[in-house]
Design a protein around this motif. Structure first.
Motif, mmCIF file in Angstrom:
data_model
loop_
_atom_site.group_PDB
_atom_site.id
_atom_site.type_symbol
_atom_site.label_atom_id
_atom_site.label_comp_id
_atom_site.label_asym_id
_atom_site.label_seq_id
_atom_site.Cartn_x
_atom_site.Cartn_y
_atom_site.Cartn_z
ATOM 1 N N VAL A 1 29.700 48.885 29.388
ATOM 2 C CA VAL A 1 30.964 48.518 28.735
ATOM 3 C C VAL A 1 32.045 48.280 29.788
ATOM 4 O O VAL A 1 32.781 47.295 29.740
ATOM 5 C CB VAL A 1 31.401 49.604 27.724
ATOM 6 N N LEU A 2 32.135 49.197 30.755
ATOM 7 C CA LEU A 2 33.154 49.055 31.798
ATOM 8 C C LEU A 2 32.896 47.844 32.688
ATOM 9 O O LEU A 2 33.825 47.106 33.014
ATOM 10 C CB LEU A 2 33.239 50.333 32.640
ATOM 11 N N SER A 3 31.643 47.625 33.061
ATOM 12 C CA SER A 3 31.349 46.491 33.946
ATOM 13 C C SER A 3 31.610 45.155 33.267
ATOM 14 O O SER A 3 31.856 44.150 33.938
ATOM 15 C CB SER A 3 29.912 46.565 34.462
ATOM 16 N N SER A 4 31.595 45.131 31.933
ATOM 17 C CA SER A 4 31.886 43.887 31.215
ATOM 18 C C SER A 4 33.378 43.740 30.904
ATOM 19 O O SER A 4 33.775 42.861 30.154
ATOM 20 C CB SER A 4 31.058 43.802 29.933
ATOM 21 N N GLY A 5 34.194 44.660 31.473
ATOM 22 C CA GLY A 5 35.636 44.546 31.295
ATOM 23 C C GLY A 5 36.199 45.373 30.155
ATOM 24 O O GLY A 5 37.388 45.278 29.851
ATOM 25 N N GLY A 6 35.377 46.191 29.535
ATOM 26 C CA GLY A 6 35.835 46.997 28.404
ATOM 27 C C GLY A 6 36.525 48.282 28.806
ATOM 28 O O GLY A 6 36.765 48.546 29.989
ATOM 29 N N THR A 7 36.841 49.077 27.803
ATOM 30 C CA THR A 7 37.516 50.359 27.965
ATOM 31 C C THR A 7 36.719 51.422 27.223
ATOM 32 O O THR A 7 36.173 51.146 26.159
ATOM 33 C CB THR A 7 38.944 50.283 27.371
ATOM 34 N N ILE A 8 36.651 52.624 27.787
ATOM 35 C CA ILE A 8 35.964 53.735 27.129
ATOM 36 C C ILE A 8 36.887 54.949 27.095
ATOM 37 O O ILE A 8 37.879 55.006 27.822
ATOM 38 C CB ILE A 8 34.631 54.105 27.817
ATOM 39 N N ARG A 9 36.539 55.896 26.231
ATOM 40 C CA ARG A 9 37.233 57.190 26.167
ATOM 41 C C ARG A 9 36.213 58.281 26.396
ATOM 42 O O ARG A 9 35.115 58.244 25.833
ATOM 43 C CB ARG A 9 37.896 57.394 24.817
ATOM 44 N N HIS B 1 38.069 49.219 33.073
ATOM 45 C CA HIS B 1 37.457 48.568 34.227
ATOM 46 C C HIS B 1 38.552 48.022 35.129
ATOM 47 O O HIS B 1 39.522 47.434 34.658
ATOM 48 C CB HIS B 1 36.544 47.424 33.777
ATOM 49 N N LYS B 2 38.398 48.244 36.403
ATOM 50 C CA LYS B 2 39.291 47.660 37.406
ATOM 51 C C LYS B 2 38.428 47.226 38.578
ATOM 52 O O LYS B 2 37.584 47.985 39.042
ATOM 53 C CB LYS B 2 40.319 48.676 37.916
ATOM 54 N N PRO B 3 38.628 46.017 39.075
ATOM 55 C CA PRO B 3 37.911 45.620 40.290
ATOM 56 C C PRO B 3 38.290 46.553 41.440
ATOM 57 O O PRO B 3 39.397 47.112 41.458
ATOM 58 C CB PRO B 3 38.414 44.200 40.565
ATOM 59 N N GLY B 4 37.386 46.708 42.391
ATOM 60 C CA GLY B 4 37.610 47.619 43.501
ATOM 61 C C GLY B 4 38.927 47.419 44.217
ATOM 62 O O GLY B 4 39.592 48.382 44.592
ATOM 63 N N HIS B 5 39.340 46.171 44.383
ATOM 64 C CA HIS B 5 40.583 45.929 45.130
ATOM 65 C C HIS B 5 41.824 46.360 44.352
ATOM 66 O O HIS B 5 42.907 46.467 44.916
ATOM 67 C CB HIS B 5 40.690 44.458 45.546
ATOM 68 N N GLU B 6 41.685 46.636 43.039
ATOM 69 C CA GLU B 6 42.821 47.080 42.236
ATOM 70 C C GLU B 6 42.926 48.598 42.142
ATOM 71 O O GLU B 6 43.895 49.118 41.607
ATOM 72 C CB GLU B 6 42.742 46.488 40.830
#
Length: 153
Positions: free
Chosen positions: A19-27, A49-54
């Motif tokens: 879910v996170l790698s596809s840009g989603g959010t989890i709790r 999800h945040k790219p490493g540089h962020e």
């Protein structure tokens, strides 16, 4: 702060990572005491999800390691590896590769409402050090926190 599951629940870890790698959010519900005083057991964490540089030092990140999730603060980035540590732990974690850093905690949901993850102030660092090295103080703080949680319901 490890967030673990039994072998039969490993699919939950894989699903959350997907879910996170596809840009989603989890709790996730926090367990453990490694992130005291920023995160307390029972807090609900929103991870996005945040790219490493962020993800920058000071952020609280979700890291996957050895089939477990850890919620720890990013201390620094060395080349393509992240150095993390629990706020109330005495030493850094093993470096995490960028692919192991799955996301960033964007909100901490407490009984009183949702708050943005705090940066560590001098007071918080001092409190975290006390919680790390003084077991009776940590036990007392957890009991106070637990009694407040029960009273707020």
């Amino acid at each position: 702060m490890p967030i673990t599951t039994e072998a039969r629940g490993d699919h939950k870890l894989e699903l959350a990572a997907e879910v996170l790698s596809s840009g989603g959010t989890i709790r996730l519900r926090a367990f453990g005491t490694s992130m005291l005083p920023s995160i307390w057991p029972g807090d609900i964490l929103t991870v996005e999800h945040k790219p490493g540089h962020e993800i920058i030092p000071g952020d609280i990140a979700l890291v996957a390691r050895n089939r477990q999730f850890f919620i720890h603060r990013v201390i620094e980035k060395r080349n393509s590896h992240w150095i993390t540590r629990g706020d109330s732990l005495p030493q850094n974690d093993e470096p995490a590769a960028e692919v192991q850093v799955l996301g960033k905690v964007s909100l901490i949901h407490k009984k009183a409402g949702a708050v943005a993850p705090p940066q560590l102030s001098l007071f918080s660092r001092t409190l975290a050090r006390m919680l790390c090295h003084w077991d009776s103080f940590r036990t007392f703080a957890l009991r106070i926190h637990s009694s407040r949680q029960c009273g707020a319901e």
